[in-house]
Design a protein around this motif. Structure first.
Motif, PDB file in Angstrom:
ATOM      1  N   THR A  49      51.513 -31.272  26.147  1.00  0.00           N
ATOM      2  CA  THR A  49      51.601 -30.043  25.362  1.00  0.00           C
ATOM      3  C   THR A  49      52.408 -30.270  24.089  1.00  0.00           C
ATOM      4  OG1 THR A  49      51.413 -28.675  27.337  1.00  0.00           O
ATOM      5  CG2 THR A  49      52.361 -27.624  25.390  1.00  0.00           C
ATOM      6  N   VAL A  50      53.563 -30.914  24.210  1.00  0.00           N
ATOM      7  CA  VAL A  50      54.405 -31.166  23.040  1.00  0.00           C
ATOM      8  C   VAL A  50      53.670 -32.076  22.055  1.00  0.00           C
ATOM      9  CG1 VAL A  50      56.570 -32.173  22.211  1.00  0.00           C
ATOM     10  CG2 VAL A  50      56.568 -30.765  24.278  1.00  0.00           C
ATOM     11  N   SER A  51      53.033 -33.121  22.543  1.00  0.00           N
ATOM     12  CA  SER A  51      52.288 -34.035  21.668  1.00  0.00           C
ATOM     13  C   SER A  51      51.160 -33.316  20.945  1.00  0.00           C
ATOM     14  CB  SER A  51      51.713 -35.206  22.472  1.00  0.00           C
ATOM     15  OG  SER A  51      52.732 -36.029  22.943  1.00  0.00           O
ATOM     16  N   ASP A  52      50.454 -32.462  21.670  1.00  0.00           N
ATOM     17  CA  ASP A  52      49.348 -31.722  21.068  1.00  0.00           C
ATOM     18  C   ASP A  52      49.850 -30.762  19.993  1.00  0.00           C
ATOM     19  OD1 ASP A  52      46.582 -31.143  20.846  1.00  0.00           O
ATOM     20  OD2 ASP A  52      46.866 -29.333  22.057  1.00  0.00           O
ATOM     21  N   ILE A  53      50.940 -30.076  20.267  1.00  0.00           N
ATOM     22  CA  ILE A  53      51.515 -29.161  19.275  1.00  0.00           C
ATOM     23  C   ILE A  53      51.906 -29.929  18.020  1.00  0.00           C
ATOM     24  CG2 ILE A  53      53.521 -27.713  18.737  1.00  0.00           C
ATOM     25  CD1 ILE A  53      53.422 -26.791  21.701  1.00  0.00           C
ATOM     26  N   LEU A  54      52.614 -31.038  18.205  1.00  0.00           N
ATOM     27  CA  LEU A  54      53.073 -31.812  17.050  1.00  0.00           C
ATOM     28  C   LEU A  54      51.913 -32.389  16.253  1.00  0.00           C
ATOM     29  CD1 LEU A  54      56.174 -33.654  18.534  1.00  0.00           C
ATOM     30  CD2 LEU A  54      56.119 -31.609  17.094  1.00  0.00           C
ATOM     31  N   SER A  55      50.893 -32.880  16.933  1.00  0.00           N
ATOM     32  CA  SER A  55      49.761 -33.474  16.216  1.00  0.00           C
ATOM     33  C   SER A  55      48.997 -32.428  15.412  1.00  0.00           C
ATOM     34  CB  SER A  55      48.829 -34.204  17.179  1.00  0.00           C
ATOM     35  OG  SER A  55      48.158 -33.300  18.011  1.00  0.00           O
ATOM     36  N   ASN A  56      49.062 -31.176  15.824  1.00  0.00           N
ATOM     37  CA  ASN A  56      48.383 -30.107  15.095  1.00  0.00           C
ATOM     38  C   ASN A  56      49.227 -29.508  13.974  1.00  0.00           C
ATOM     39  OD1 ASN A  56      45.643 -29.415  16.247  1.00  0.00           O
ATOM     40  ND2 ASN A  56      46.866 -29.578  18.105  1.00  0.00           N
ATOM     41  N   LEU A  57      50.527 -29.654  14.035  1.00  0.00           N
ATOM     42  CA  LEU A  57      51.399 -29.024  13.040  1.00  0.00           C
ATOM     43  C   LEU A  57      51.969 -29.996  12.011  1.00  0.00           C
ATOM     44  CD1 LEU A  57      53.437 -26.513  15.237  1.00  0.00           C
ATOM     45  CD2 LEU A  57      51.461 -26.044  13.792  1.00  0.00           C
ATOM     46  N   LEU A  58      52.144 -31.256  12.378  1.00  0.00           N
ATOM     47  CA  LEU A  58      52.773 -32.225  11.482  1.00  0.00           C
ATOM     48  C   LEU A  58      51.745 -32.967  10.647  1.00  0.00           C
ATOM     49  CD1 LEU A  58      55.418 -33.872  13.852  1.00  0.00           C
ATOM     50  CD2 LEU A  58      55.716 -31.906  12.334  1.00  0.00           C
ATOM     51  N   THR A  59      52.142 -33.306   9.423  1.00  0.00           N
ATOM     52  CA  THR A  59      51.310 -34.185   8.613  1.00  0.00           C
ATOM     53  C   THR A  59      51.408 -35.596   9.186  1.00  0.00           C
ATOM     54  OG1 THR A  59      53.112 -34.792   7.118  1.00  0.00           O
ATOM     55  CG2 THR A  59      51.813 -32.820   6.530  1.00  0.00           C
ATOM     56  N   ALA A  60      50.560 -36.494   8.720  1.00  0.00           N
ATOM     57  CA  ALA A  60      50.592 -37.880   9.198  1.00  0.00           C
ATOM     58  C   ALA A  60      51.960 -38.509   8.927  1.00  0.00           C
ATOM     59  CB  ALA A  60      49.486 -38.698   8.548  1.00  0.00           C
ATOM     60  N   ARG A  61      52.516 -38.244   7.748  1.00  0.00           N
ATOM     61  CA  ARG A  61      53.832 -38.802   7.417  1.00  0.00           C
ATOM     62  C   ARG A  61      54.923 -38.235   8.325  1.00  0.00           C
ATOM     63  NH1 ARG A  61      57.038 -38.772   1.646  1.00  0.00           N
ATOM     64  NH2 ARG A  61      58.836 -39.887   2.438  1.00  0.00           N
ATOM     65  N   GLN A  62      54.891 -36.924   8.550  1.00  0.00           N
ATOM     66  CA  GLN A  62      55.872 -36.299   9.436  1.00  0.00           C
ATOM     67  C   GLN A  62      55.739 -36.861  10.847  1.00  0.00           C
ATOM     68  OE1 GLN A  62      54.625 -32.265   8.660  1.00  0.00           O
ATOM     69  NE2 GLN A  62      56.523 -31.804   7.554  1.00  0.00           N
ATOM     70  N   GLN A  63      54.515 -37.066  11.306  1.00  0.00           N
ATOM     71  CA  GLN A  63      54.289 -37.631  12.643  1.00  0.00           C
ATOM     72  C   GLN A  63      54.865 -39.039  12.732  1.00  0.00           C
ATOM     73  OE1 GLN A  63      52.634 -35.926  15.331  1.00  0.00           O
ATOM     74  NE2 GLN A  63      53.563 -37.576  16.474  1.00  0.00           N
ATOM     75  N   ARG A  64      54.647 -39.863  11.695  1.00  0.00           N
ATOM     76  CA  ARG A  64      55.205 -41.227  11.665  1.00  0.00           C
ATOM     77  C   ARG A  64      56.731 -41.182  11.714  1.00  0.00           C
ATOM     78  NH1 ARG A  64      51.740 -42.395   7.711  1.00  0.00           N
ATOM     79  NH2 ARG A  64      53.345 -42.118   6.133  1.00  0.00           N
ATOM     80  N   ASP A  65      57.320 -40.293  10.892  1.00  0.00           N
ATOM     81  CA  ASP A  65      58.783 -40.155  10.884  1.00  0.00           C
ATOM     82  C   ASP A  65      59.298 -39.723  12.251  1.00  0.00           C
ATOM     83  OD1 ASP A  65      58.860 -40.889   8.228  1.00  0.00           O
ATOM     84  OD2 ASP A  65      59.187 -38.845   7.482  1.00  0.00           O
ATOM     85  N   PHE A  66      58.601 -38.782  12.867  1.00  0.00           N
ATOM     86  CA  PHE A  66      59.009 -38.312  14.190  1.00  0.00           C
ATOM     87  C   PHE A  66      58.919 -39.445  15.204  1.00  0.00           C
ATOM     88  CE2 PHE A  66      58.056 -36.607  18.379  1.00  0.00           C
ATOM     89  CZ  PHE A  66      59.159 -35.800  18.583  1.00  0.00           C
ATOM     90  N   ASP A  67      57.827 -40.185  15.170  1.00  0.00           N
ATOM     91  CA  ASP A  67      57.661 -41.291  16.118  1.00  0.00           C
ATOM     92  C   ASP A  67      58.737 -42.346  15.942  1.00  0.00           C
ATOM     93  OD1 ASP A  67      55.416 -40.061  17.158  1.00  0.00           O
ATOM     94  OD2 ASP A  67      53.994 -41.269  15.990  1.00  0.00           O
ATOM     95  N   THR A  68      59.184 -42.539  14.700  1.00  0.00           N
ATOM     96  CA  THR A  68      60.216 -43.546  14.401  1.00  0.00           C
ATOM     97  C   THR A  68      61.613 -43.055  14.768  1.00  0.00           C
ATOM     98  OG1 THR A  68      58.885 -44.353  12.567  1.00  0.00           O
ATOM     99  CG2 THR A  68      61.197 -44.976  12.584  1.00  0.00           C
ATOM    100  N   LYS A  69      61.933 -41.832  14.352  1.00  0.00           N
ATOM    101  CA  LYS A  69      63.295 -41.297  14.494  1.00  0.00           C
ATOM    102  C   LYS A  69      63.471 -40.405  15.707  1.00  0.00           C
ATOM    103  CE  LYS A  69      63.674 -41.221   9.492  1.00  0.00           C
ATOM    104  NZ  LYS A  69      63.732 -40.361   8.317  1.00  0.00           N
ATOM    105  N   MET A  70      62.341 -39.956  16.302  1.00  0.00           N
ATOM    106  CA  MET A  70      62.374 -39.020  17.433  1.00  0.00           C
ATOM    107  C   MET A  70      63.132 -37.756  17.083  1.00  0.00           C
ATOM    108  SD  MET A  70      60.436 -40.439  19.537  1.00  0.00           S
ATOM    109  CE  MET A  70      60.587 -39.426  20.968  1.00  0.00           C
ATOM    110  N   GLU A  71      62.944 -37.302  15.855  1.00  0.00           N
ATOM    111  CA  GLU A  71      63.632 -36.102  15.382  1.00  0.00           C
ATOM    112  C   GLU A  71      62.735 -35.343  14.446  1.00  0.00           C
ATOM    113  OE1 GLU A  71      67.287 -35.965  12.641  1.00  0.00           O
ATOM    114  OE2 GLU A  71      67.991 -36.376  14.655  1.00  0.00           O
TER     115      GLU A  71
END
Length: 71
Positions: A49-71
């Motif tokens: 659920t969390v992954s699906d929400i994030l993939s729908n709301l974040l841009t590709a760059r934001q997703q990369r930053d989140f995956d790197t920093k977990m924030e």
């Protein structure tokens, strides 16, 4: 549930004047209202659920930053 649920959370944020929305695997979603955390409900979020929400709301760059920093 995911994207619709995310929009419900954002709507709740606006209604309550919350400054932040917290989505964590294993915990219910929470809002920061007047510097206090309040659970939206008592249902812990699962990883899908969390992954699906994030993939729908974040841009590709934001997703990369989140995956790197977990924030």
């Amino acid at each position: 549930m995911s994207i619709e649920f995310a929009f419900e959370c954002l709507k709740k944020m606006k209604e309550t004047g919350a400054s932040d929305l917290y989505l964590s695997v294993g915990s219910p979603p929470k809002l920061r209202i007047n510097n206090q955390l309040q659970a939206i409900n008592d249902q812990p979020l699962d990883e899908d659920t969390v992954s699906d929400i994030l993939s729908n709301l974040l841009t590709a760059r934001q997703q990369r930053d989140f995956d790197t920093k977990m924030e």
